[in-house]
Design a protein around this motif. Structure first.
Motif, short mmCIF file in Angstrom:
data_model
loop_
_atom_site.label_atom_id
_atom_site.label_comp_id
_atom_site.label_asym_id
_atom_site.label_seq_id
_atom_site.Cartn_x
_atom_site.Cartn_y
_atom_site.Cartn_z
N THR A 188 0.77 -1.21 0.01
CA THR A 188 0.05 0.21 0.04
C THR A 188 0.84 1.43 -0.01
O THR A 188 0.46 2.17 -0.84
CB THR A 188 -0.96 -0.19 1.22
OG1 THR A 188 -1.74 -1.24 1.32
CG2 THR A 188 -1.86 1.38 1.17
N SER A 189 2.03 1.01 0.84
CA SER A 189 2.81 2.50 0.92
C SER A 189 3.38 2.77 -0.47
O SER A 189 3.84 3.86 -0.76
CB SER A 189 3.79 2.21 1.81
OG SER A 189 4.78 1.37 1.66
N ASP A 190 3.79 1.97 -1.43
CA ASP A 190 4.12 2.43 -2.57
C ASP A 190 3.12 2.94 -3.30
O ASP A 190 3.69 3.71 -4.60
CB ASP A 190 4.41 0.88 -3.47
CG ASP A 190 5.61 0.16 -2.87
OD1 ASP A 190 6.57 0.87 -1.99
OD2 ASP A 190 5.65 -1.11 -3.20
N PHE A 191 1.83 3.11 -3.22
CA PHE A 191 1.01 3.90 -3.99
C PHE A 191 0.82 5.44 -3.45
O PHE A 191 -0.14 6.13 -4.01
CB PHE A 191 -0.47 3.15 -4.22
CG PHE A 191 -0.07 1.81 -4.95
CD1 PHE A 191 -0.14 1.83 -6.26
CD2 PHE A 191 -0.10 0.61 -4.32
CE1 PHE A 191 -0.12 0.78 -7.03
CE2 PHE A 191 0.11 -0.62 -5.00
CZ PHE A 191 0.06 -0.52 -6.36
N ALA A 192 1.35 5.59 -2.28
CA ALA A 192 1.18 6.97 -1.59
C ALA A 192 1.78 8.20 -2.49
O ALA A 192 0.91 9.21 -2.66
CB ALA A 192 1.92 6.97 -0.23
N PRO A 193 2.76 8.01 -3.60
CA PRO A 193 3.02 9.13 -4.16
C PRO A 193 2.11 9.43 -5.05
O PRO A 193 1.80 10.79 -5.59
CB PRO A 193 4.42 8.64 -4.80
CG PRO A 193 5.02 7.81 -3.77
CD PRO A 193 3.75 6.98 -3.40
N ALA A 194 1.34 8.52 -5.74
CA ALA A 194 0.26 8.65 -6.52
C ALA A 194 -0.83 9.39 -6.09
O ALA A 194 -1.42 10.24 -6.69
CB ALA A 194 -0.13 7.49 -7.39
N PHE A 195 -1.05 8.90 -4.93
CA PHE A 195 -2.30 9.69 -3.97
C PHE A 195 -2.05 11.09 -3.84
O PHE A 195 -2.70 12.21 -3.86
CB PHE A 195 -2.83 8.85 -3.04
CG PHE A 195 -3.52 7.59 -3.49
CD1 PHE A 195 -5.11 7.70 -3.17
CD2 PHE A 195 -3.12 6.45 -3.90
CE1 PHE A 195 -5.91 6.84 -3.36
CE2 PHE A 195 -3.94 5.58 -4.21
CZ PHE A 195 -5.67 5.85 -4.05
N ARG A 196 -0.60 11.30 -3.48
CA ARG A 196 -0.14 12.73 -3.21
C ARG A 196 -0.35 13.75 -4.42
O ARG A 196 -0.78 14.68 -4.40
CB ARG A 196 1.33 12.78 -2.66
CG ARG A 196 1.62 12.35 -1.18
CD ARG A 196 2.80 12.69 -0.61
NE ARG A 196 3.94 12.08 -1.49
CZ ARG A 196 4.34 10.76 -1.09
NH1 ARG A 196 3.91 10.32 -0.06
NH2 ARG A 196 5.48 10.59 -1.61
N LEU A 197 -0.02 13.00 -5.72
CA LEU A 197 -0.04 13.92 -7.05
C LEU A 197 -1.51 14.20 -7.03
O LEU A 197 -1.85 15.16 -7.29
CB LEU A 197 0.50 13.12 -8.19
CG LEU A 197 1.93 13.06 -8.09
CD1 LEU A 197 2.23 11.80 -9.10
CD2 LEU A 197 2.43 14.19 -8.67
N ALA A 198 -2.51 13.18 -6.77
CA ALA A 198 -3.77 13.43 -6.94
C ALA A 198 -4.41 14.60 -6.13
O ALA A 198 -5.13 15.34 -6.52
CB ALA A 198 -4.76 11.98 -6.79
N ARG A 199 -4.14 14.29 -4.84
CA ARG A 199 -4.40 15.33 -3.83
C ARG A 199 -3.91 16.97 -4.25
O ARG A 199 -4.52 17.72 -3.88
CB ARG A 199 -3.98 15.08 -2.43
CG ARG A 199 -4.52 13.90 -1.75
CD ARG A 199 -4.55 13.81 -0.20
NE ARG A 199 -3.13 13.67 0.00
CZ ARG A 199 -2.48 12.62 0.12
NH1 ARG A 199 -2.80 11.47 -0.23
NH2 ARG A 199 -1.15 12.74 0.38
N HIS A 200 -2.91 17.05 -4.57
CA HIS A 200 -2.32 18.43 -5.01
C HIS A 200 -3.11 18.80 -6.14
O HIS A 200 -3.19 19.97 -6.36
CB HIS A 200 -0.82 18.01 -5.32
CG HIS A 200 0.13 17.86 -4.14
ND1 HIS A 200 1.42 17.41 -4.38
CD2 HIS A 200 -0.10 17.89 -2.94
CE1 HIS A 200 2.04 17.12 -3.12
NE2 HIS A 200 0.95 17.60 -2.17
#
Length: 349
Positions: A188-200
């Motif tokens: 799950t932690s490997d997908f955190a950067p993608a979710f950060r991009l989306a939130r931004h």
């Protein structure tokens, strides 16, 4: 159902205003449309996709493989712009017939990209048809771009950047970023950067979690992906302290009772912890997930709430209100639909 509820209110659930927040793109296909498209392509479908029987599998790796094989067989016939547009339009039409005011349909454009020139044209087709379907049906359609756990996390980042380009609050726009497929796959932690991009880019996270795996997995999803809603999340009910925390944090739950049973998470619909979530004060949006495979649409989920969980019409109305509040629609739209739920509840049965 009427015999069970003969001493209670039984208003028509198809006229209840509601939001539908957990529906997968190919999984929304009408069975007759799947057959038509396959026939035009000369593709022979597995009998299990045409026998009008709901899929039932155990909640293990073998069961998920069987489910995924069925989904992939259906997805394999979606090979054109016309079939993609047909899916979106009919999903909106079906939701309109069930009283839905808002549909947030989830798609990974990667799956359809080879047939329409790439992931960008694939998403553009879906967004364009979602806008047209919103105008034609009166159902506000938002698009959720979802990465897959079985693909590389870098693919998820690519999808997050693409989703950001089409982010919009207007009907037809991309409204959120998700993560689907087998919860047991990937870190799950490997997908955190993608979710950060989306939130931004202003896109909230709506990942799957807490269906096949329990509270520990939910903690990982919440810690790393910071979701606005959890796709499913029902296993959170096994940990009262965690459930209390998620409710306090305003994380909503997309609960799909028929799906939970078909995928072997619970033996029957009465075992889905719907009342546990309700009693904890959770915001809940009932969803159909993949009606093509589970043969259970949106209204059927409300029927389960009424029949198997003995919810009154007042409680059913509260579920509908919860689905509207959990949606990513505008405040103006939400106020309109909430007033319509009030009118439904006040109406004569």
């Amino acid at each position: 159902m009427r015999e069970i509820c003969q001493n209670r209110d039984v208003r028509d659930l198809s006229t209840l205003p509601k939001s539908h927040l957990h529906l997968h793109f190919t999984g929304s296909l009408r069975p007759e449309s799947l057959i038509d498209i396959a026939h035009d392509l000369g593709v022979r479908l597995p009998e299990s996709l045409t026998d009008n029987q709901a899929l039932r599998v155990p909640a293990d790796q073998r069961g998920w493989f069987r489910f995924q094989r069925h989904y992939d067989a259906a997805r394999a016939v979606v090979r054109s712009e016309a079939s993609m547009r047909r899916i979106v339009r009919q999903a909106a039409e079906d939701d309109a017939a069930e009283g839905s005011r808002r549909l947030e349909i989830q798609v990974d454009p990667t799956s359809y990209a080879p047939f329409v020139g790439g992931i960008t044209p694939a998403l553009e087709i879906i967004v364009d048809e979602a806008k047209a379907a919103s105008a034609a049906t009166g159902v506000e359609v938002g698009v959720i771009v979802a990465a897959s756990r079985i693909r590389h996390p870098l693919d998820a980042r690519t999808l997050a950047r693409l989703a950001a380009q089409y982010a919009s609050d207007a009907p037809g726009g991309v409204v959120a970023f998700g993560l689907s497929n087998d919860e047991r796959a990937g870190d799950t932690s490997d997908f955190a950067p993608a979710f950060r991009l989306a939130r931004h880019a202003g896109l909230p996270g709506v990942p799957h979690g807490g269906e096949l795996l329990g509270p520990d997995h939910v903690r990982q999803v919440v810690a790393h992906l910071k979701p606005r809603r959890l796709g499913h999340g029902v296993r959170t009910g096994e940990d009262p302290a965690l459930l209390e925390r998620l409710v306090a944090d305003g994380i909503a739950f997309e609960v799909c009772p028929a799906s939970n049973v078909s995928l072997g998470v619970y033996a029957g619909p009465s075992q889905v912890p719907l009342r546990t979530l309700i009693d904890a004060g959770a915001e809940i949006a009932l969803g159909a997930d993949d009606p093509l495979l589970f043969h259970s649409r949106l209204v059927d989920q409300y029927e389960i709430a009424r029949r198997d969980h003995a919810l009154s019409d007042a409680q059913i109305a509260n579920l509908a209100r919860s689905s509207i509040r959990a949606s990513l629609a505008s405040d103006t739209s939400k106020r309109t639909w909430l007033a319509e739920v009030d009118a439904w509840e006040a109406s004569e049965q």
